[in-house]
Design an enzyme around this catalytic site. Structure first.
Site, PDB file in Angstrom:
ATOM      1  N   GLN A  80       0.807  -0.852   0.276  1.00 15.72           N
ATOM      2  CA  GLN A  80       0.409  -0.329  -0.307  1.00 15.72           C
ATOM      3  C   GLN A  80       0.626   0.976  -0.004  1.00 15.72           C
ATOM      4  O   GLN A  80       2.115   1.333   0.613  1.00 15.72           O
ATOM      5  CB  GLN A  80      -1.016  -0.347   1.036  1.00 15.72           C
ATOM      6  CG  GLN A  80      -1.882  -1.113   0.940  1.00 15.72           C
ATOM      7  CD  GLN A  80      -3.142  -0.781  -0.097  1.00 15.72           C
ATOM      8  OE1 GLN A  80      -3.385   0.170  -0.566  1.00 15.72           O
ATOM      9  NE2 GLN A  80      -3.951  -1.382   0.249  1.00 15.72           N
ATOM     10  N   TYR A 129      -5.390 -12.161  -3.021  1.00 18.39           N
ATOM     11  CA  TYR A 129      -4.483 -11.460  -4.086  1.00 18.39           C
ATOM     12  C   TYR A 129      -3.780 -10.296  -2.684  1.00 18.39           C
ATOM     13  O   TYR A 129      -4.131  -9.679  -2.354  1.00 18.39           O
ATOM     14  CB  TYR A 129      -5.718 -10.576  -4.573  1.00 18.39           C
ATOM     15  CG  TYR A 129      -6.833 -10.559  -5.583  1.00 18.39           C
ATOM     16  CD1 TYR A 129      -6.134 -11.261  -6.582  1.00 18.39           C
ATOM     17  CD2 TYR A 129      -8.032 -11.540  -4.757  1.00 18.39           C
ATOM     18  CE1 TYR A 129      -7.632 -12.107  -7.588  1.00 18.39           C
ATOM     19  CE2 TYR A 129      -9.016 -12.154  -5.760  1.00 18.39           C
ATOM     20  CZ  TYR A 129      -8.714 -12.498  -7.246  1.00 18.39           C
ATOM     21  OH  TYR A 129      -9.756 -12.789  -7.941  1.00 18.39           O
ATOM     22  N   GLU A 173      -1.249 -14.425  -4.887  1.00 20.70           N
ATOM     23  CA  GLU A 173      -1.357 -14.008  -5.596  1.00 20.70           C
ATOM     24  C   GLU A 173      -0.075 -14.117  -6.795  1.00 20.70           C
ATOM     25  O   GLU A 173       0.385 -15.147  -7.044  1.00 20.70           O
ATOM     26  CB  GLU A 173       0.200 -12.884  -4.788  1.00 20.70           C
ATOM     27  CG  GLU A 173       0.509 -11.881  -5.194  1.00 20.70           C
ATOM     28  CD  GLU A 173       0.020 -10.249  -5.799  1.00 20.70           C
ATOM     29  OE1 GLU A 173      -0.091  -9.827  -6.644  1.00 20.70           O
ATOM     30  OE2 GLU A 173      -1.022 -10.198  -4.933  1.00 20.70           O
ATOM     31  N   CYS A 184     -10.210  -1.163  -3.984  1.00 18.35           N
ATOM     32  CA  CYS A 184      -9.880   0.251  -4.927  1.00 18.35           C
ATOM     33  C   CYS A 184     -10.140   0.754  -5.323  1.00 18.35           C
ATOM     34  O   CYS A 184      -9.606   1.730  -6.463  1.00 18.35           O
ATOM     35  CB  CYS A 184      -8.254  -0.204  -4.994  1.00 18.35           C
ATOM     36  SG  CYS A 184      -7.423  -1.362  -6.177  1.00 18.35           S
TER      37      CYS A 184
END
Length: 564
Positions: free
Chosen positions: A296, A336, A357, A429
């Site tokens: 992030q 993810y 991932e 997001c």
């Protein structure tokens, strides 16, 4: 209205992400990006389709009463990075919260309208909040001097120098200025996106908020005279190391990238100084971060985001005592998972956490991070969620979803739903991708219980959203028995449309691609086109072959839409 027409009107509201709704004097409705509620603007109509009009902002004729006298950043308006520099932060938060709530309310089913909307949580910092920036080399105008910064708003080519950018701290400014001055003196060419010639491409800068460690990576092509690069890079490294920083420079890297796509692709990285990673700390955990691993970009905001997710998980996981976890511990899937932040946050109260991932480098970083934090019940798997979950023997008791901007692949979402877990947390997001997936989840028996927004990107159009979902009690749990290559019944219309691929290539590379070229590349990539799809009706059709340049552009679009 007609294309090319100039209109004037008031901005009634802004829909996500930055679509200003302008009402003209004659009652017309036009979508104008990058406007602020309450402004009077002029715009040029550039698209009229199916009764909808879109316009390009020409001028702000009257400022909104909500705006501040001056923008917070001197680069505002010219730089394409931040949109709401003139709006007070409280107004930004209120607008983002209302945008997300409207999107969710539009898809929520009637029996689920009692969900709790908890508003929006602010970023702990409104300025100097980013821990990563990707700057581009170019020129401010055609034939102009070398520039290094952000893309000019509305331009595919022009680059704006941003030595006083307000969303990063002074150490970013130092690296940016030192690098630009160094390469300007040596008169080196930047990489031209259409001619595919030149040397300088991007500059990646990452800095941890807690440890204050700095990592710098120069991305170039290999188009340089033999024997000259080593001395050039050594000189750049030396001027960087000689500069003064508030933090600590821990690594200077050089990455080679000859891909025609305008993205940072790692085709080999050398360490010029120090190490190829740095460390950041979140919620008492320590994380190793490499140049290309996902983390992030707002470290302090990430703590707010993950604390919110942990609150939503609440009573679903045990209290945390060894005895409680041993008796009631759950298997949690963190899909993810990036560098494993959420997985490690949940590990102390879970029997086992499995993270999936697609980026191998991020998975290796997640494994190293688990080792750093002495967590032995985390497993991280590299691969596409769509395929990997077929191969995992364990069945989850709880699922956390934190997908990329485009949301979850429809087939992957179908498989996730089949597990029938009682609860999920979805971290998004991009609200428009979220609500598309929420429609499918609700149709499959899940109810939206709580929604909370977290502002990770002040002054921009972006916002994070955390959603708690629960399976209705009367929904039967489905046993999962899937084969790795199981086919789903999704129609071609549910996949990325050709028009979307064309639009993506046009916006990113500035070129048009014909439908037949897209079909050729799809076949090249092994995608099922149907027996007669796009077949010419002529008896002896002449089929033009797609150029290698456009092949790469279309492949990039297919990757963007997760088709390959």
């Amino acid at each position: 209205m007609k294309k090319g027409q100039i209109i004037e009107g008031m901005v009634e509201c802004v829909e996500f992400p930055n679509k200003g709704i302008v009402r003209t004097e004659d009652g017309g409705r036009v979508i104008v990006k990058n406007a602020v509620p309450g402004q009077k603007v002029s715009a040029s109509i550039n698209k009229v389709r199916k009764g909808k009009c879109e316009g390009r902002l020409l001028e702000v004729l009257e400022r909104s009463a909500k705006e501040q006298p001056e923008a917070a950043c001197i680069h505002a308006g010219e730089c394409g990075g931040c949109t709401y520099q003139t709006l007070p932060y409280e107004e930004q938060l209120a607008m983002k919260a209302s945008q997300v709530k409207k999107l969710i309310d539009d898809v929520i089913v009637p029996e689920n309208t009692d969900y709790k909307f908890l508003g929006i949580k602010a970023s702990p910092r409104q300025q100097e909040y980013r821990n990563k920036m990707e700057f581009s080399f170019g020129d401010a105008y055609k034939g102009g001097p070398l520039a290094l910064g952000m893309h000019k708003r509305g331009s595919f080519y022009d680059i704006v120098d941003v030595p006083e950018c307000r969303i990063v701290d002074d150490d970013f400014h130092t690296v940016l200025t030192v690098t630009l001055d160094y390469f300007k003196e040596r008169n080196l060419p930047y990489y031209h996106k259409l001619r595919h010639t030149g040397y300088l491409r991007h500059l990646l800068v990452r800095k941890a908020v807690k440890t204050r460690e700095i990592l710098v990576d120069l991305v170039t092509t290999t188009q340089i005279a033999e024997g000259g690069e080593e001395a050039l890079l050594a000189g750049w490294k030396d001027v960087l190391c000689a500069a003064a920083y508030q933090g600590t420079l821990t690594g200077v890297l050089h990455t080679r990238n000859d891909s025609v796509a305008d993205t940072v692709t790692n085709e080999g990285t050398d360490v010029l100084f120090g190490q190829d990673h740095f460390y950041e700390e979140l919620l008492g955990l320590r994380f190793q971060i490499t140049p290309f691993s996902f983390f992030q970009t707002n470290s302090l905001g990430a703590e707010v985001l993950y604390e919110t997710a942990r609150e939503f998980i609440g009573d679903a996981l045990p209290s945390g005592t060894d005895a409680d976890v041993a008796e009631h511990g759950k298997v949690v899937f963190d899909l993810y998972s990036g560098t494993g932040t959420i997985a490690q946050m949940l590990a102390p109260v879970a029997k086992k956490v499995i993270g999936v991932e697609i980026i191998p480098e991020a998975v290796e970083a997640a494994k190293e991070n688990a080792r750093l934090n002495s967590l032995t019940n985390c497993e991280f798997i590299a691969g596409d969620v769509l395929k990997v979950i077929d191969e995992i023997e364990e069945k989850p008791d709880y699922i956390v979803l934190d997908p990329p901007r485009d949301g979850i692949h429809p087939k992957a979402l179908e498989k996730i739903i089949r597990y029938g877990v009682p609860q999920m947390v979805y971290i998004s997001c991009k609200p428009t991708s979220l609500v598309r997936d929420l429609e499918v989840l609700q149709a499959s028996g899940y109810e939206v219980k709580k929604v909370c927004c977290v502002d990770m990107f002040p002054a921009t159009v972006h916002v994070e959203t955390v959603v708690k979902l629960s399976l209705k009690k009367d929904t039967p749990k489905i046993e999962v028995t899937m084969e790795p290559d199981e086919e789903s019944n999704y129609t071609p219309e549910e996949k990325a449309a050709y028009s979307k691929i064309k639009e993506y290539v046009k916006n990113k590379y500035g070129v048009n691609v014909h439908t037949s070229y897209i079909a050729q590349v799809k076949r090249m990539c092994g995608l099922d086109m149907g027996e007669n799809y796009n077949k010419s009706k002529k008896e002896n059709p002449e089929v033009k072959q797609c150029s290698q340049e456009k092949v790469e552009y279309i492949k990039d679009a297919l990757k963007h839409f997760r088709l390959i």
